[in-house]
Design a protein around this motif. Structure first.
Motif, PDB file in Angstrom:
ATOM      1  N   TYR A 114       2.229   1.156   1.383  1.00 60.20           N
ATOM      2  CA  TYR A 114       2.640   0.850   0.248  1.00 60.20           C
ATOM      3  C   TYR A 114       3.827   0.963  -0.267  1.00 60.20           C
ATOM      4  CZ  TYR A 114      -2.567   1.967  -0.637  1.00 60.20           C
ATOM      5  OH  TYR A 114      -4.041   1.722  -0.628  1.00 60.20           O
ATOM      6  N   ASN A 162      -1.365   5.251  -7.026  1.00 62.41           N
ATOM      7  CA  ASN A 162      -1.738   5.501  -5.676  1.00 62.41           C
ATOM      8  C   ASN A 162      -1.620   7.202  -5.524  1.00 62.41           C
ATOM      9  OD1 ASN A 162      -2.341   2.894  -4.688  1.00 62.41           O
ATOM     10  ND2 ASN A 162      -0.064   2.804  -4.326  1.00 62.41           N
ATOM     11  N   GLN A 207      -2.048   7.211   2.143  1.00 66.67           N
ATOM     12  CA  GLN A 207      -3.733   7.044   1.779  1.00 66.67           C
ATOM     13  C   GLN A 207      -4.574   7.510   3.052  1.00 66.67           C
ATOM     14  OE1 GLN A 207      -3.119   6.872  -1.653  1.00 66.67           O
ATOM     15  NE2 GLN A 207      -4.900   5.515  -1.583  1.00 66.67           N
ATOM     16  N   ASN A 227       5.603   5.048  -5.634  1.00 69.41           N
ATOM     17  CA  ASN A 227       5.339   5.907  -4.722  1.00 69.41           C
ATOM     18  C   ASN A 227       6.466   6.267  -3.774  1.00 69.41           C
ATOM     19  OD1 ASN A 227       2.495   5.307  -4.129  1.00 69.41           O
ATOM     20  ND2 ASN A 227       2.813   3.171  -3.542  1.00 69.41           N
ATOM     21  N   GLY A 241       3.010   1.092  -7.517  1.00 73.46           N
ATOM     22  CA  GLY A 241       2.749   2.179  -6.630  1.00 73.46           C
ATOM     23  C   GLY A 241       2.568   3.313  -7.617  1.00 73.46           C
ATOM     24  N   THR A 295       3.960   4.078   5.585  1.00 75.23           N
ATOM     25  CA  THR A 295       2.544   3.647   4.716  1.00 75.23           C
ATOM     26  C   THR A 295       2.907   2.186   4.504  1.00 75.23           C
ATOM     27  OG1 THR A 295       1.717   3.828   2.565  1.00 75.23           O
ATOM     28  CG2 THR A 295       4.131   4.012   2.725  1.00 75.23           C
TER      29      THR A 295
END
Length: 208
Positions: free
Chosen positions: A85, A204, A57, A90, A201, A83
């Motif tokens: 996340y 995102n 992000q 993700n 996830g 990350t």
């Protein structure tokens, strides 16, 4: 042999912290840092690091597209996504984009160092928590690109007719897509689908 590292994260304190943390190891050298995927690409061209630590992000294109762009230009680049996340969505997208590793920012220093060394040696590395997330959904049918797009529109609060107008398809087709999304996620309604998607996830990731 010294492993040369580039950190790409929009938080300067985190970049500085990683550099300080890794400086204790003689074989690790953080040669540069960047605050966005775009500037990360420029830094990679300049320094040609062995390992790139990439956040997901960030302002601009973000980390996922950054990994894809980097691997498209430098196919042998070794990228570790670092990350906050977790979630199988993700991780799957990041590895499919070309990342060689996926590690959470709350990892211990020893795990980060181990990850960097293993990826530099040509191996892949995914944190244990994320491996558990992936294992939980092994064998399940994944969302198509269109379903992923509709899921994100759903999370943005659009009604069926609004989604139909934006995608230039009928409201009935939207209903059919939503039914398949609910089935794949194991959700009973819109709210539950969004909750599950956030936990895994799936919201995102950029819509391509």
């Amino acid at each position: 042999m010294t492993i040369r590292i580039l950190t790409v994260d929009d938080h300067p304190v985190l970049r500085e912290g990683i550099a300080a943390m890794l400086s204790a190891d003689d074989d690790l050298d953080v040669v540069a840092g960047a605050g966005s995927a775009e500037s990360g690409l420029e830094a990679f061209r300049q320094y040609l690091p062995d390992i790139t630590l990439m956040d997901l992000q960030m302002p601009g294109m973000g980390g996922l597209l950054g990994v894809r762009a980097l691997r498209a230009e430098f196919p042998h680049a070794r990228v570790v996504v670092l990350t906050t996340y977790r979630g199988d969505g993700n991780a799957r997208e990041a590895m499919a984009a070309g990342a060689c590793g996926y590690l959470l920012k709350n990892a211990l220093r020893s795990e980060l160092v181990d990850c960097i060394r293993k990826v530099h040696a040509g191996r892949r590395y995914v944190s244990a928590e994320v491996c558990a997330d992936i294992a939980e959904h092994v064998g399940e049918e994944t969302l198509t690109a269109r379903e992923q797009h509709i899921l994100q529109l759903l999370a943005a609060g659009l009604a069926n007719k609004q989604m139909a107008n934006q995608l230039d398809i009928s409201a009935e087709t939207i209903k059919s897509h939503l039914a398949r999304i609910f089935e794949k996620l194991g959700a009973r309604n819109r709210t539950e689908a969004i909750h599950i998607a956030m936990r895994r996830g799936m919201l995102n990731q950029p819509v391509l």
